[in-house]
Design an enzyme around this catalytic site. Structure first.
Site, PDB file in Angstrom:
ATOM      1  CG  LEU A   9      -2.028   1.072   1.365  1.00 48.71           C
ATOM      2  CD1 LEU A   9      -3.192   0.880   2.093  1.00 48.71           C
ATOM      3  CD2 LEU A   9      -1.388   2.385   2.108  1.00 48.71           C
ATOM      4  CB  ILE A  10       2.367   3.557  -2.396  1.00 44.40           C
ATOM      5  CG1 ILE A  10       3.034   2.076  -2.410  1.00 44.40           C
ATOM      6  CG2 ILE A  10       3.252   4.615  -2.502  1.00 44.40           C
ATOM      7  CD1 ILE A  10       3.602   2.121  -3.979  1.00 44.40           C
ATOM      8  N   GLY A  16       4.544  12.554  -8.624  1.00 45.26           N
ATOM      9  CA  GLY A  16       5.964  12.375  -8.017  1.00 45.26           C
ATOM     10  C   GLY A  16       6.404  11.154  -7.583  1.00 45.26           C
ATOM     11  CB  ILE A  17       8.536  10.084  -4.630  1.00 48.26           C
ATOM     12  CG1 ILE A  17       9.849  11.017  -4.973  1.00 48.26           C
ATOM     13  CG2 ILE A  17       9.017   8.655  -4.086  1.00 48.26           C
ATOM     14  CD1 ILE A  17      10.378  11.444  -3.736  1.00 48.26           C
ATOM     15  N   GLY A  18       5.454   9.151  -5.224  1.00 49.34           N
ATOM     16  CA  GLY A  18       4.373   7.958  -4.952  1.00 49.34           C
ATOM     17  C   GLY A  18       3.800   7.401  -6.281  1.00 49.34           C
ATOM     18  CB  SER A 140      12.673  15.514   3.408  1.00 51.00           C
ATOM     19  OG  SER A 140      13.285  16.800   2.877  1.00 51.00           O
ATOM     20  CE1 TYR A 153       7.954  18.477   3.871  1.00 55.03           C
ATOM     21  CE2 TYR A 153      10.338  18.926   3.887  1.00 55.03           C
ATOM     22  CZ  TYR A 153       9.259  18.410   3.232  1.00 55.03           C
ATOM     23  OH  TYR A 153       9.320  17.255   2.721  1.00 55.03           O
TER      24      TYR A 153
END
Length: 281
Positions: A9-10, A16-18, A140, A153
């Site tokens: 599951l993502i 993007g990365i997903g 990140s 962030y």
């Protein structure tokens, strides 16, 4: 003999990365449940899957909504019978500083980037224990190195990394691997989605000059050719999913490794302060 495919599951797969990780896992033979907060934004995901010749199970999941998370995870188990991996990718950027942000602004950033990760991970862990699965969280380089105008962030990403670093040895006793993936600059819609009114924020206030210099530097860093592709960054996610003994901390590029390495070797904080000060001086 039929082998049941592993299920992953993502979260945050609209771009993007997903999106890249969803396609990559499906190509690698995973049964991929690609989730996003707003399924009306799944067109790019569907096109990428069609272009790659793979099938994705696309579902709604809002990481900030506990009921949505529970429904999505329960639905995966009901329909597929197992959950072998979770990739926490959903997140949101934010620019601001202490005097321009409200406390509620900071809480909103934490809600998506930190508590959202906890919501999904907590719901998934019983099922990952059952399969000896893997919990992977895209953080990140900002989860290691504090960066100007990214206080909220970076605080959220620091929190994620601290939580997962503490959780990893606990879940390992029951067969669940925990890793974090640390991208640097990636050519995605992430920066465009920050939502800051750059004109208004740079036009007034005591930090306007420093913010302008930060924006100019960051814009240059994310220009074509200076940023990593989402597909290249997603290779680190695949490493976390496929390595026999995945590292806890995985950077997505040589630049990210060097940047994170500066912090990890910086016992008194001076090297990082000298580096990031040049971004806004």
């Amino acid at each position: 003999m039929t082998t049941t495919p592993r299920t992953v599951l993502i979260t945050g797969t609209s771009s993007g990365i997903g999106l890249a990780a969803a396609v990559a896992t499906a190509k690698a033979g995973w049964r991929t449940v690609a989730t996003l907060r707003d399924t009306t934004r799944a067109d790019a995901l569907r096109r990428a899957a069609a272009d790659a010749g793979v099938t994705l199970d696309i579902r709604q999941l809002d990481v900030t909504d506990a009921d949505s998370v529970t429904a999505a995870v329960d639905g995966v188990i009901a329909d597929h019978g197992r959950l072998d991996a979770v990739v926490n990718n959903a997140g949101a950027g934010h620019l601001g500083t202490l005097e321009t942000d409200t406390v509620d602004d900071v809480r909103d950033v934490m809600e998506v980037n930190f508590f959202g990760v906890l919501n999904v991970s907590r719901a998934a862990l019983p099922h990952l224990r059952a399969t000896g699965g893997r919990l992977v969280t895209v953080t990140s380089v900002g989860g290691v190195v504090g960066q100007p105008f990214n206080e909220a962030y970076c605080a959220a990403k620091f929190a994620v990394e601290g939580y997962m670093e503490s959780l990893a040895p606990v879940t390992r006793t029951l067969g669940v691997s925990v890793s974090v993936v640390e991208p640097g600059a990636v050519a995605t819609e992430f920066v465009n989605n920050i939502g800051i009114d750059l004109g208004a924020d740079m036009a007034a206030g005591p930090y306007s000059g420093a913010l302008r210099r930060y924006i100019d530097r960051t814009t240059e860093q994310f220009k074509d050719g200076n940023a990593q592709t989402p597909a290249a960054a997603a290779e680190a996610v695949m490493e976390a999913l496929h390595a026999d003994r995945p590292a806890f901390r995985i950077q997505t590029s040589d630049w990210a490794r060097s940047f994170v390495g500066t912090k990890l070797a910086d016992t008194d904080g001076s090297a990082v302060q000298e580096l990031t000060a040049t971004w806004i001086a």
